[in-house]
Design an enzyme around this catalytic site. Structure first.
Site, short mmCIF file in Angstrom:
data_model
loop_
_atom_site.label_atom_id
_atom_site.label_comp_id
_atom_site.label_asym_id
_atom_site.label_seq_id
_atom_site.Cartn_x
_atom_site.Cartn_y
_atom_site.Cartn_z
N CYS A 176 0.78 -1.30 0.04
CA CYS A 176 -0.02 0.00 0.02
C CYS A 176 0.81 1.18 -0.18
CB CYS A 176 -1.02 0.09 1.06
SG CYS A 176 -2.10 1.05 1.21
N ASP A 233 -8.94 -2.78 -7.66
CA ASP A 233 -8.47 -1.60 -6.88
C ASP A 233 -9.06 -0.37 -6.93
OD1 ASP A 233 -7.16 0.14 -4.96
OD2 ASP A 233 -5.36 -0.78 -5.19
N HIS A 265 -7.75 -4.06 -3.54
CA HIS A 265 -6.51 -3.52 -2.80
C HIS A 265 -6.56 -4.32 -1.53
CE1 HIS A 265 -3.64 0.10 -2.00
NE2 HIS A 265 -4.05 -0.40 -1.06
#
Length: 297
Positions: A176, A233, A265
């Site tokens: 991330c 995502d 995600h």
């Protein structure tokens, strides 16, 4: 999941090396120890979390010297003489909690010296923060990229000097927000052998202390980068991922992008509902192969 901080501020700074770090308003480190257990800022699905033991490892919290204090960090490496290849593990926005520590142990079981520095220790105590939006607003957005890169340099130096690490076999991986840092670090450190970014944000609005996006530095990459992304995502459009791939190719850089279909995600985060076992395992195998191909293993 928040993947970038929106701001109207612009800047005219060029490059990543040599940036001045904005002075911090507080002296010392707010966070002097790592998160115990899992983060409080997201739902944890305990039944699916991976738990890697420390048998045969030297694993635990360490302190890494920096210019302004000691950075709390987690280190895992095999028992034995070494030297071991070094992997810098870059956290998400939630701190170096049990998931990040476990990743270090997984890598150590494979023969690596894996170190995860708490990059936000100066700005807030992530062990006590429960709101992801507050973390982004009050901590992540206030972390100068120059400091993040300097801390990663310090971590690599410490691992080589104090943890039987082989400085000639240096890799980095991150998740991330940590995936964004991977792109930046691959453009920063010419000694880096290989990098793997898990769903790292590519765009965003630059600020004076975060002057370049991952997309901005693609032409400056100094190490091969593997990017692992999910087609579902909602924060990182597939079009931006494909643009990153095409820009790297045009610049003559070694970049491989994998986009997993129908994948959200955070698909590697086994403690969260976003976890996708098959894609996580596929990505992990690709990461290990990448490190081997480019001289980290």
């Amino acid at each position: 999941m928040i993947t970038s901080v929106k701001t109207a501020a612009k800047n005219e700074l060029e490059g990543l090396d040599g940036l001045k770090t904005e002075p911090f308003s507080r002296r010392g480190f707010v966070m002097t120890g790592l998160v115990s257990g899992f983060t409080l800022a997201t739902t944890v699905v305990h039944g699916q979390t991976i738990n890697t033991d420390s048998k045969g490892l030297v694993a635990g919290e360490v302190k890494i010297p920096t210019a302004d204090g000691e950075l709390p960090s987690y280190r895992a490496m095999p028992e034995g003489a070494g030297p071991f290849p070094i992997i810098l593990v870059v956290e998400e926005i939630f701190g170096v909690h049990e998931y990040i520590k476990d990743i270090c142990r997984r890598l150590a079981k494979l023969g690596y010296c894996a170190v995860a520095p708490e990059l936000y220790a100066r700005l807030g105590d992530l062990s006590k923060m429960t709101d992801a939006q507050v973390i982004v607003r009050d901590v992540i957005s206030k972390a100068p990229d120059a400091t993040v890169l300097s801390d990663l340099d310090a971590t690599a130096k410490w691992a080589a000097a104090s943890s039987k690490g082989d400085a000639a076999r240096l890799g980095v991986t991150g998740f991330c927000r940590g995936g964004r840092a991977v792109w930046l670090y691959a453009a920063h450190n010419p000694q880096l052998k290989a990098a793997v970014a898990w769903y790292g944000p590519l765009g965003g609005n630059p600020t004076a202390i975060q002057p370049k996006t991952a997309a901005d530095v693609v032409g400056d990459l100094k190490a091969p980068v593997l990017g692992l992304y999910g087609a579902a995502d909602t924060g990182i459009p597939v079009a931006s991922v494909e643009k990153q791939r095409d820009a790297a190719k045009a610049a003559g850089k070694t970049v491989e992008i994998v986009i997993f279909p129908d994948t959200p995600h955070g698909f590697h985060a086994d403690y969260r509902p976003s976890y996708r076992k098959a894609q996580a395992e596929d990505g992990w195998a690709r990461m290990l192969a990448w490190f081997k191909r480019y001289g980290v293993a």
